[in-house]
Design a protein around this motif. Sequence first.
Motif, mmCIF file in Angstrom:
data_model
loop_
_atom_site.group_PDB
_atom_site.id
_atom_site.type_symbol
_atom_site.label_atom_id
_atom_site.label_comp_id
_atom_site.label_asym_id
_atom_site.label_seq_id
_atom_site.Cartn_x
_atom_site.Cartn_y
_atom_site.Cartn_z
ATOM 1 N N LEU A 210 -0.703 -7.883 -17.041
ATOM 2 C CA LEU A 210 -0.040 -7.721 -15.733
ATOM 3 C C LEU A 210 1.289 -8.484 -15.704
ATOM 4 N N GLN A 211 1.297 -9.685 -16.269
ATOM 5 C CA GLN A 211 2.531 -10.470 -16.308
ATOM 6 C C GLN A 211 3.603 -9.787 -17.146
ATOM 7 N N PHE A 212 3.183 -9.194 -18.250
ATOM 8 C CA PHE A 212 4.141 -8.467 -19.080
ATOM 9 C C PHE A 212 4.690 -7.262 -18.323
ATOM 10 N N ASP B 89 0.820 -1.210 0.000
ATOM 11 C CA ASP B 89 0.000 0.000 0.000
ATOM 12 C C ASP B 89 0.857 1.264 0.000
ATOM 13 N N ALA B 90 1.905 1.261 0.819
ATOM 14 C CA ALA B 90 2.787 2.432 0.889
ATOM 15 C C ALA B 90 3.546 2.619 -0.430
ATOM 16 N N CYS B 91 3.976 1.527 -1.045
ATOM 17 C CA CYS B 91 4.672 1.611 -2.339
ATOM 18 C C CYS B 91 3.763 2.214 -3.410
ATOM 19 N N LEU B 92 2.531 1.732 -3.459
ATOM 20 C CA LEU B 92 1.599 2.252 -4.458
ATOM 21 C C LEU B 92 1.271 3.721 -4.193
ATOM 22 N N HIS B 93 1.172 4.089 -2.933
ATOM 23 C CA HIS B 93 0.939 5.491 -2.583
ATOM 24 C C HIS B 93 2.136 6.349 -3.013
ATOM 25 N N LEU B 94 3.335 5.838 -2.750
ATOM 26 C CA LEU B 94 4.549 6.546 -3.152
ATOM 27 C C LEU B 94 4.586 6.725 -4.673
ATOM 28 N N GLN B 95 4.197 5.687 -5.391
ATOM 29 C CA GLN B 95 4.201 5.726 -6.859
ATOM 30 C C GLN B 95 3.117 6.662 -7.397
ATOM 31 N N ASN B 96 1.907 6.522 -6.903
ATOM 32 C CA ASN B 96 0.779 7.248 -7.472
ATOM 33 C C ASN B 96 0.651 8.684 -6.983
ATOM 34 N N GLN B 97 0.999 8.946 -5.743
ATOM 35 C CA GLN B 97 0.832 10.289 -5.191
ATOM 36 C C GLN B 97 2.101 11.135 -5.258
ATOM 37 N N TYR B 98 3.267 10.474 -5.184
ATOM 38 C CA TYR B 98 4.527 11.223 -5.123
ATOM 39 C C TYR B 98 5.420 10.987 -6.333
ATOM 40 N N ARG C 135 15.966 4.551 -19.015
ATOM 41 C CA ARG C 135 15.727 3.666 -20.153
ATOM 42 C C ARG C 135 14.371 2.977 -20.068
ATOM 43 N N SER C 136 13.984 2.576 -18.877
ATOM 44 C CA SER C 136 12.766 1.796 -18.742
ATOM 45 C C SER C 136 11.585 2.564 -18.170
ATOM 46 N N GLU C 137 11.840 3.684 -17.539
ATOM 47 C CA GLU C 137 10.776 4.389 -16.819
ATOM 48 C C GLU C 137 9.656 4.873 -17.739
ATOM 49 N N THR C 138 9.986 5.470 -18.851
ATOM 50 C CA THR C 138 8.973 5.974 -19.775
ATOM 51 C C THR C 138 8.144 4.827 -20.339
ATOM 52 N N LEU C 139 8.805 3.766 -20.733
ATOM 53 C CA LEU C 139 8.103 2.600 -21.262
ATOM 54 C C LEU C 139 7.170 2.006 -20.209
ATOM 55 N N LEU C 140 7.659 1.864 -19.003
ATOM 56 C CA LEU C 140 6.864 1.283 -17.925
ATOM 57 C C LEU C 140 5.649 2.147 -17.602
ATOM 58 N N TYR D 8 3.128 1.843 -20.498
ATOM 59 C CA TYR D 8 2.464 0.542 -20.484
ATOM 60 C C TYR D 8 1.467 0.447 -19.333
ATOM 61 N N ARG D 9 1.868 0.918 -18.163
ATOM 62 C CA ARG D 9 0.991 0.873 -16.982
ATOM 63 C C ARG D 9 -0.287 1.690 -17.243
ATOM 64 N N ASP D 10 -0.131 2.862 -17.827
ATOM 65 C CA ASP D 10 -1.299 3.687 -18.145
ATOM 66 C C ASP D 10 -2.220 2.980 -19.132
ATOM 67 N N MET D 11 -1.640 2.370 -20.159
ATOM 68 C CA MET D 11 -2.436 1.655 -21.146
ATOM 69 C C MET D 11 -3.164 0.475 -20.492
ATOM 70 N N ARG D 12 -2.473 -0.266 -19.658
ATOM 71 C CA ARG D 12 -3.076 -1.417 -18.994
ATOM 72 C C ARG D 12 -4.270 -0.980 -18.147
ATOM 73 N N ARG D 13 -4.124 0.110 -17.430
ATOM 74 C CA ARG D 13 -5.235 0.607 -16.609
ATOM 75 C C ARG D 13 -6.438 1.005 -17.465
ATOM 76 N N LYS D 14 -6.173 1.573 -18.626
ATOM 77 C CA LYS D 14 -7.265 2.011 -19.507
ATOM 78 C C LYS D 14 -8.032 0.834 -20.100
ATOM 79 N N ILE D 15 -7.343 -0.256 -20.391
ATOM 80 C CA ILE D 15 -8.011 -1.385 -21.037
ATOM 81 C C ILE D 15 -8.620 -2.368 -20.051
ATOM 82 N N LYS D 16 -8.371 -2.170 -18.766
ATOM 83 C CA LYS D 16 -8.778 -3.137 -17.738
ATOM 84 C C LYS D 16 -10.219 -3.609 -17.900
#
Length: 159
Positions: free
Chosen positions: A101-103, A30-39, A73-78, A81-89
């Motif tokens: 999710l596995q990808f 929960d704290a990791c996701l908060h750190l990612q999404n809010q900060y 190198r990977s942050e923009t791609l990640l 991809y994460r944004d796209m995955r959330r949109k298609i959920k």
Amino acid sequence: MNANRISLSLTLERLWQFSLQYYGVREVKDACLHLQNQYKGNVNLLLLLKWLDEQNVCFREQDWHKVEECLGRSETLLHSYRDMRRKIKHHVPETLYRESLQFELQLEKQQQSDLVDCINALKLELNHAEPLTLRYCRQLGGEALYASFSEPVNDIANL
């Protein structure tokens, strides 16, 4: 030679297993996701920093930028991809969503590989200052989240 300088063997598999187990703790997740999404924090970086904290080691202050740069190198791609995955959920079958999710996990693992390569190229020292996870939370403006990361990881620190 600096008496505080140490040699540490960090492998991708060691960090990955540590991350899976540590992230499996509900409060930590929960704290990791908060750190990612809010900060706008990077969970893989935080997990690496926690692993280093558990080993009581750190890199030099002037190397923070190198560690953060290795994410480039990977942050923009990640993120894309994460944004796209959330949109298609809600628009794809559950099996396809699980595959996405596995990808994403594979992209996360690649990012951890980049972090491991970076850390293994740096000079590491015993950490006589505050924990790296605290410094990172503070840098992002999420210092209050540090309480969720401050407990030692007794069972998995040696992974």
